[in-house]
Design a protein around this motif. Structure first.
Motif: not given
Length: 73
Positions: A11-13, A24-29, A45-49
Motif C-alpha cells: 500500500i502506497r500512502l 493512516g498507517l494503522n489502517r494500512a497495517v 514493513l512500513v517504509t518512510r520514503h
C-alpha cells in the motif's frame, strides 16, 4: 490522507497533514494483517520514503507476526 494505492500486497500512502499519518498507517497495517496471516512467511514493513510518503508492504525480511518501520535513505 490524500492518496492510497494498493498493489501486490503493498500500500502506497501520501499524507498532506502530519495529523493523518498515525491513523493512516494503522489502517494500512490492519489491511495487510490478513494477507500476512494467509502467507505465514512474512511480516509487515512500513517504509518512510520522504515526509508524507510511505509504503506498507508484506516483506519476507520481517519475521511473521511482526511489523517493522524503516526510513529509506
Amino acid at each position: 490522507m490524500n492518496t492510497a494505492t494498493i498493489e501486490h500486497n503493498e500500500i502506497r500512502l501520501s499524507f498532506s497533514s502530519v495529523d493523518e499519518v498515525h491513523a493512516g498507517l494503522n489502517r494500512a497495517v490492519g489491511t495487510l494483517i490478513e494477507a500476512a496471516a494467509d502467507n505465514g512467511r512474512c511480516g509487515i514493513l512500513v517504509t518512510r520514503h520522504e515526509p508524507g510518503n510511505y509504503t506498507v508492504a508484506l516483506d519476507e525480511s520481517v519475521p511473521f507476526g511482526q511489523t517493522r518501520e524503516v526510513i529509506a535513505a
